[in-house]
Design an enzyme around this catalytic site. Structure first.
Site, short mmCIF file in Angstrom:
data_model
loop_
_atom_site.label_atom_id
_atom_site.label_comp_id
_atom_site.label_asym_id
_atom_site.label_seq_id
_atom_site.Cartn_x
_atom_site.Cartn_y
_atom_site.Cartn_z
N LYS A 15 0.79 -1.23 0.00
CA LYS A 15 0.00 0.00 0.00
C LYS A 15 0.82 1.29 0.00
O LYS A 15 0.31 2.36 0.31
CB LYS A 15 -1.02 0.04 1.17
CG LYS A 15 -1.85 -1.20 1.31
CD LYS A 15 -2.33 -1.77 0.00
CE LYS A 15 -3.30 -0.90 -0.76
NZ LYS A 15 -3.51 -1.46 -2.14
N HIS B 298 7.42 -7.00 -1.73
CA HIS B 298 7.02 -6.34 -0.48
C HIS B 298 7.95 -6.77 0.66
O HIS B 298 7.72 -6.40 1.81
CB HIS B 298 5.60 -6.73 -0.09
CG HIS B 298 4.54 -6.21 -1.02
ND1 HIS B 298 4.53 -4.91 -1.49
CD2 HIS B 298 3.43 -6.79 -1.54
CE1 HIS B 298 3.47 -4.75 -2.27
NE2 HIS B 298 2.80 -5.87 -2.31
N SER C 286 -4.81 3.09 3.85
CA SER C 286 -4.92 2.42 2.56
C SER C 286 -5.03 0.90 2.76
O SER C 286 -5.85 0.24 2.12
CB SER C 286 -3.70 2.76 1.71
OG SER C 286 -3.76 2.13 0.47
#
Ligand code: A3P
Length: 315
Positions: free
Chosen positions: A66, A130, A160
């Site tokens: 995010k 990530h 988010s």
């Protein structure tokens, strides 16, 4: 666009239908103490990842979920293709190899065999992850691949991620923001703690092959941000290219095209795309808790100074 939209949309659809069949408690699994979504990766894949062989010309894009990683991915693909100007034949070869990956373009996604198939991707490979540095395969940090780290302020990232959790079928929902907030703060969300990620990345802040960029600075001046990215990876583009790519990758332009490019995922991904949306959800106490946590975990670090927490996160 280099990514095969057709393949991406099919993968999303498959994941969503698979997630419908999984009970809520089975949507996430824990691997070495960190949660991951079970319909996009597996413990076997994360184990196989150790054998991934990085190439010296790989372009690695890293960022906690995010923080704008899909946006960055699109920007870098556009910059790279404007630099290389592939022939039709070369472009076709790339798209075919990407299709054969049969997963999303993320380092830690897919089945354990994906790393073998990644060997067939022609250079330069653009690889998103990530994962924080200590969980990356050793060949990435020991080799010569360059890494661009994208960072977003923790308050907007938390908001988010909250909406993402509640809208993504592959993730379990929270009943309220107040239920979600402690989970985010303690790292009991997919990919673990936002703070631990940055603590780890801060150790590499002066590394010559790693550069950091803020979501906020990219939002404020995308052309300038793209020039920094191009200079780091050695892409050579004209002024006109930068303006064309900025227009094509603006939030509105990407959102408008998202049915075509991202299918059902588009409505979930392209939510607001702004800085400061956290003000709608954070209570006074949560705000103070986040300020304290950020200070405790990252206060005084170079990374924190570059993030300009006081500019983007103060009430
Ligand atoms: P919001 O939920 O705050 O709107 P990721 O790609 O890492 O999942 O990050 C998603 C966030 O990036 C979302 O934030 C999304 O709206 C934002 N984003 C996606 N494309 C963007 C763009 N072109 N410009 C700015 N923000 C964008």
């Amino acid at each position: 666009m280099r990514r095969s939209s057709e393949r991406f949309i099919k993968t999303i659809d498959d994941c969503f239908s698979q997630a419908e069949k999984v009970p809520t408690e089975g949507l996430l699994f824990s691997y070495r103490g960190i949660l991951y979504p079970a319909t996009v990766t597996s413990p076997e894949t994360l184990e196989a990842l150790e054998n991934f062989e990085a190439r010296n010309d790989d372009v690695i894009l890293a960022g906690y979920p995010k923080t704008g990683t899909n946006w960055l991915d699109q920007i870098v693909r556009e910059l790279e293709s404007a630099d290389v100007k592939c022939t039709e034949e070369e472009m076709k070869e790339k798209i075919d190899a990407e299709k054969k990956l049969e997963t999303f373009p993320r380092l830690e996604f897919g089945d354990p065999g994906v790393y073998e198939r990644m060997k067939n991707l022609p250079s330069r490979r653009i690889i998103l992850t990530h994962l924080p540095p200590h969980l990356l395969p050793v060949s990435i940090l020991q080799g010569k691949a360059k890494i661009l780290l994208l960072v977003r302020n923790p308050k907007d990232t938390a908001v988010s991620y909250y909406h993402f959790y509640n809208n993504m079928p592959v993730l379990p929902s929270f009943t309220s923001w107040d239920e979600y907030f402690p989970a985010f703060m303690s790292g009991k969300v997919a990919w673990g703690s936002y703070f631990d990620h940055l603590i780890e990345w801060n150790k590499y802040i002066d590394h010559e092959r790693i550069v950091m960029m803020n979501y906020e600075e990219l939002k404020e001046d995308q052309i300038q941000g793209m020039k920094k990215i191009a200079a780091f990876f050695g892409f050579s583009l004209s002024e006109e290219d930068f303006h064309r790519i900025a227009k094509k990758t603006s939030f509105q332009a990407m959102k408008d095209k998202s049915k075509e490019t991202h299918g059902k995922f588009g409505d979930i991904l392209f939510r607001k795309g702004v800085v400061g949306n956290w003000k709608d959800l954070f209570s006074k106490a949560q705000n103070e808790e986040m300020d304290r946590k950020f200070q405790d975990c990252l206060g005084g670090t170079k990374l924190a100074a570059k993030m300009k927490y006081d500019v983007y996160c103060k009430a």
